[in-house]
Design a protein around this motif. Structure first.
Motif, PDB file in Angstrom:
ATOM      1  N   SER A  22      -1.343 -14.170   4.240  1.00 27.05           N
ATOM      2  CA  SER A  22      -2.261 -13.131   3.788  1.00 27.05           C
ATOM      3  C   SER A  22      -3.423 -13.742   2.993  1.00 27.05           C
ATOM      4  O   SER A  22      -4.589 -13.382   3.202  1.00 27.05           O
ATOM      5  N   LEU A  65      -5.797 -15.580   5.421  1.00 26.93           N
ATOM      6  CA  LEU A  65      -6.685 -14.661   6.140  1.00 26.93           C
ATOM      7  C   LEU A  65      -7.782 -14.148   5.218  1.00 26.93           C
ATOM      8  O   LEU A  65      -8.943 -14.061   5.623  1.00 26.93           O
ATOM      9  N   LEU A  66      -7.444 -13.850   3.978  1.00 33.38           N
ATOM     10  CA  LEU A  66      -8.443 -13.402   3.010  1.00 33.38           C
ATOM     11  C   LEU A  66      -9.471 -14.501   2.752  1.00 33.38           C
ATOM     12  O   LEU A  66     -10.679 -14.231   2.697  1.00 33.38           O
ATOM     13  N   CYS A  79      -5.112  -7.467   2.911  1.00 30.25           N
ATOM     14  CA  CYS A  79      -4.573  -8.777   2.522  1.00 30.25           C
ATOM     15  C   CYS A  79      -4.389  -8.887   1.011  1.00 30.25           C
ATOM     16  O   CYS A  79      -3.398  -9.456   0.540  1.00 30.25           O
ATOM     17  N   TYR A 138      -1.379  -6.643   0.050  1.00 28.86           N
ATOM     18  CA  TYR A 138      -0.154  -7.246   0.589  1.00 28.86           C
ATOM     19  C   TYR A 138       0.226  -8.504  -0.203  1.00 28.86           C
ATOM     20  O   TYR A 138       1.395  -8.701  -0.545  1.00 28.86           O
ATOM     21  N   SER A 167       0.267  -1.396   1.973  1.00 27.39           N
ATOM     22  CA  SER A 167      -1.081  -1.952   2.167  1.00 27.39           C
ATOM     23  C   SER A 167      -1.864  -1.129   3.176  1.00 27.39           C
ATOM     24  O   SER A 167      -3.064  -0.897   3.007  1.00 27.39           O
TER      25      SER A 167
END
Length: 139
Positions: A17, A20-21, A48, A51, A113
């Protein structure tokens, strides 16, 4: 008690997560070109963040409970003898092994989320359409 073990079922989703962020932040100029994609990526970014907070927090709490339980293993043999078994040790053991919410936070985190982030997509698109309509009226 054994040394502290890393809960990989919580750590891996947190790392994915956050990765990806980080990707979204680094590539934001390219990803935010169109309005639809802009709000899509903002939504994914918020997803993200929420989460990672949920699952990352559960990871930290799990590690903290392991640390607290390890404090009661005086001879560091991985077992609790009668002398080591106290009321506080039993509470620490129950904290570590009896928390379904923490262990399944990687699943609950997806749901929570989504509840937080996906309405943002539709609100953002509505807001952009509202701004476009207002700009056209001003002309």
């Amino acid at each position: 008690m054994n040394e502290i073990s890393i809960p990989y079922h919580l750590l891996i989703p947190t790392i994915l997560s956050l990765s990806l962020l980080t990707f979204i932040i680094i590539r934001r100029k390219r990803l935010f070109k169109s309005l639809r994609l802009k709000w899509f990526w903002i939504t994914i970014g918020l997803f993200c963040i929420v989460y990672a907070l949920i699952v990352g927090g559960a990871t930290i709490v799990d590690l903290q409970y392991q640390y607290e339980l390890n404090q009661f293993d005086l001879d560091k043999d991985g077992f609790f003898s009668i002398q080591e078994s106290t009321k506080e040790q039993q509470v620490a053991m129950n904290n570590l092994i009896s928390d379904v919410g923490r262990n399944f936070s990687f699943i609950f985190g997806l749901i929570i989320s989504g509840i937080f982030s996906f309405p943002l997509y539709f609100i953002g698109l509505w807001f952009e359409k509202f701004n476009e309509a207002r700009k056209e009226e001003m002309k």
